[in-house]
Design an enzyme around this catalytic site. Structure first.
Site, short mmCIF file in Angstrom:
data_model
loop_
_atom_site.label_atom_id
_atom_site.label_comp_id
_atom_site.label_asym_id
_atom_site.label_seq_id
_atom_site.Cartn_x
_atom_site.Cartn_y
_atom_site.Cartn_z
NE ARG A 113 -3.87 -2.17 2.25
CZ ARG A 113 -3.67 -3.50 2.31
NH1 ARG A 113 -2.48 -4.00 2.58
NH2 ARG A 113 -4.68 -4.33 2.11
CG HIS B 177 -0.85 -5.65 -4.32
ND1 HIS B 177 0.28 -5.55 -3.55
CD2 HIS B 177 -1.60 -6.65 -3.74
CE1 HIS B 177 0.23 -6.43 -2.56
NE2 HIS B 177 -0.89 -7.10 -2.63
CG HIS C 208 0.33 -11.51 -4.23
ND1 HIS C 208 -0.79 -12.16 -3.76
CD2 HIS C 208 0.48 -10.44 -3.44
CE1 HIS C 208 -1.30 -11.49 -2.75
NE2 HIS C 208 -0.54 -10.43 -2.53
CG ASP D 37 -2.23 -8.21 5.18
OD1 ASP D 37 -1.16 -8.17 4.54
OD2 ASP D 37 -3.33 -7.87 4.73
CD GLU E 140 2.55 -10.23 -0.61
OE1 GLU E 140 2.41 -9.13 -1.17
OE2 GLU E 140 1.75 -10.63 0.25
C1 BGC Z 1 -1.78 -7.67 1.14
C2 BGC Z 1 -3.18 -7.88 1.68
C3 BGC Z 1 -4.11 -7.94 0.51
C4 BGC Z 1 -3.69 -9.06 -0.40
C5 BGC Z 1 -4.52 -9.06 -1.65
C6 BGC Z 1 -1.45 -8.84 0.29
O1 BGC Z 1 -0.19 -8.68 -0.25
O2 BGC Z 1 -0.85 -7.51 2.16
O3 BGC Z 1 -3.54 -6.85 2.54
O4 BGC Z 1 -5.43 -8.12 0.92
O5 BGC Z 1 -2.36 -8.92 -0.77
O6 BGC Z 1 -4.95 -10.27 -1.95
#
Ligand code: BGC
Length: 392
Positions: free
Chosen positions: A123, A148, A222, A292, A357
């Protein structure tokens, strides 16, 4: 060849003493497994995987190493569709989440299954940042924040692709030029990502980028791992090589603090069962609906260093993550909610897969004390991450 002869001879011997037919079947199965594992030659196959709704051709590359480990990667989103690695008995299993066909990926872009993430992994607060005295406004696709790379990030574009030579493995190179102003970012950014499946069972990802205007970049991958192939990941064991993490606010934006993990549920310095503390009434876990968060890796020097080790006792599968990056986002699949039916009809319930990640920290463009994500005109961005597969 030698193994096939051995298999035939073993079979004859067992046929002579017919009463051991159960043993015979086992022997054939085991020997056949050995034959197929040993007979594999590293190779790469390219085929069509269909067209996007706007009629762009998508290619699928199947990379197989000499141990029979297989990675399927497509040019749409640079997505790793499947990753087949053996368990401790040698049985192959697909350890990443995804869909059976292109349509699944195009329709449900929320979870970012297996994709390349860019221009910015995670973010950026309120979708804005300043660089060289100028403010840039990005697409806001996660409440008031940018996530993202925006509405159409690198996970939703069709990359160019070709097979490339790499020592000790098979490799595919993907590249894309993101134009000045795309999703609000400055600069024409030329990006390349090389996936190599090595004969030592590593999936190596090498990212590089250049720009014609100063900009920010933070690329990641991802994949959602489930080493047991199905079910919840809460029984997986995880070690994260980090003494600190970046606590977040309720919008999952880092506060700027680097906090020690000691005495908190964020402490994964020792191998720990993921589910053992995940539902604690801890403010950070409440904000994340589980894990997260970004961990501040204990790094040694500039090269690749161990970031994390994930393992599953049932299958014996292990994934180790090595990276040149300073951070690791561990996301425990908290937003999966059973609404997605993925590959082979698996229904992805909450925490069915987890992401590891490698990255610079979230919201770095607004946090001057964090390691910088600025890429200057004329400089090269490069970053490498390895996922190494084994069994124990
Ligand atoms: C983020 C999560 C997000 C997800 C999306 C992750 O990399 O940290 O907050 O909801 O990606 O699927």
């Amino acid at each position: 060849m030698a193994l096939s002869l051995l298999a035939a001879r073993t079979m004859k011997q067992f046929l002579r003493c017919g009463k051991h037919s159960g043993l015979l079947i086992v022997a054939i199965l085991v020997t056949n497994q050995a034959v197929s594992m040993a007979a594999t030659k590293q190779h790469i196959k390219k085929e069509s995987f269909g067209k996007t709704p706007d009629a762009q051709e998508v290619d699928l590359y199947t990379l197989t190493n000499k141990n029979g480990v297989e990675a399927r990667i497509m040019t749409y989103g640079g997505i790793v569709l499947s990753l087949k690695v053996p368990d401790r008995t040698g049985k192959q299993g697909d350890i990443v989440l995804g869909y059976d066909n292109l349509e699944g990926y195009v329709k449900n872009n929320g979870p970012y299954f297996g994709a390349i993430i860019g221009r910015y992994g995670n973010r950026i607060a309120k979708g804005t940042f300043s660089l060289n005295g100028q403010q840039y406004n990005l697409a806001r696709n996660n409440g008031e924040n940018h996530l993202h790379g925006g509405i159409k990030g690198f996970d939703k574009i069709v990359w160019k692709g070709k097979e490339v030579k790499r020592v000790n493995g098979v490799a595919v190179s993907l590249w894309y030029t993101s134009t000045d102003g795309e999703e609000g970012y400055p600069g024409n950014l030329s990006v390349s990502v090389v996936y190599t499946l090595t004969n030592t069972n590593q999936l190596k990802i090498e990212y590089s980028a250049t720009t014609d205007k100063d900009t920010v970049v933070n690329l990641t991958h991802h994949s959602y791992f489930n080493l047991a192939v199905e079910g919840s990941i809460v029984n997986h064991q995880l070690m994260i090589n980090a003494g600190r993490f970046t606590p977040v606010d309720e919008g999952l934006i880092p506060t700027g603090e680097l906090r020690s993990v000691k005495g908190t549920p964020m402490d994964f310095t020792q191998n720990t069962q993921i589910g053992s503390r995940i539902d604690r009434q801890d403010q950070q876990l409440i904000f994340g609906k589980g894990y997260d968060h970004n961990w501040v890796l204990n790094r040694t020097g500039k090269g690749l260093s161990l970031a994390a080790r994930l393992s599953d006792r049932g299958s014996g599968r292990v994934v180790e993550v090595f990276t040149t990056e300073p951070g690791l986002q561990f996301y425990s699949g908290n937003f999966l909610d059973g609404s997605i039916s993925g590959k082979g009809g698996h229904v992805y319930q909450k925490r069915y897969g987890l992401c590891l990640e490698t990255q610079h920290f979230p919201d770095s463009p607004n946090k001057p004390a964090f390691p910088s994500t600025v890429l200057k005109r004329g400089k090269k961005y490069s970053s490498t991450t390895i996922y190494r597969f084994s069994v124990k």
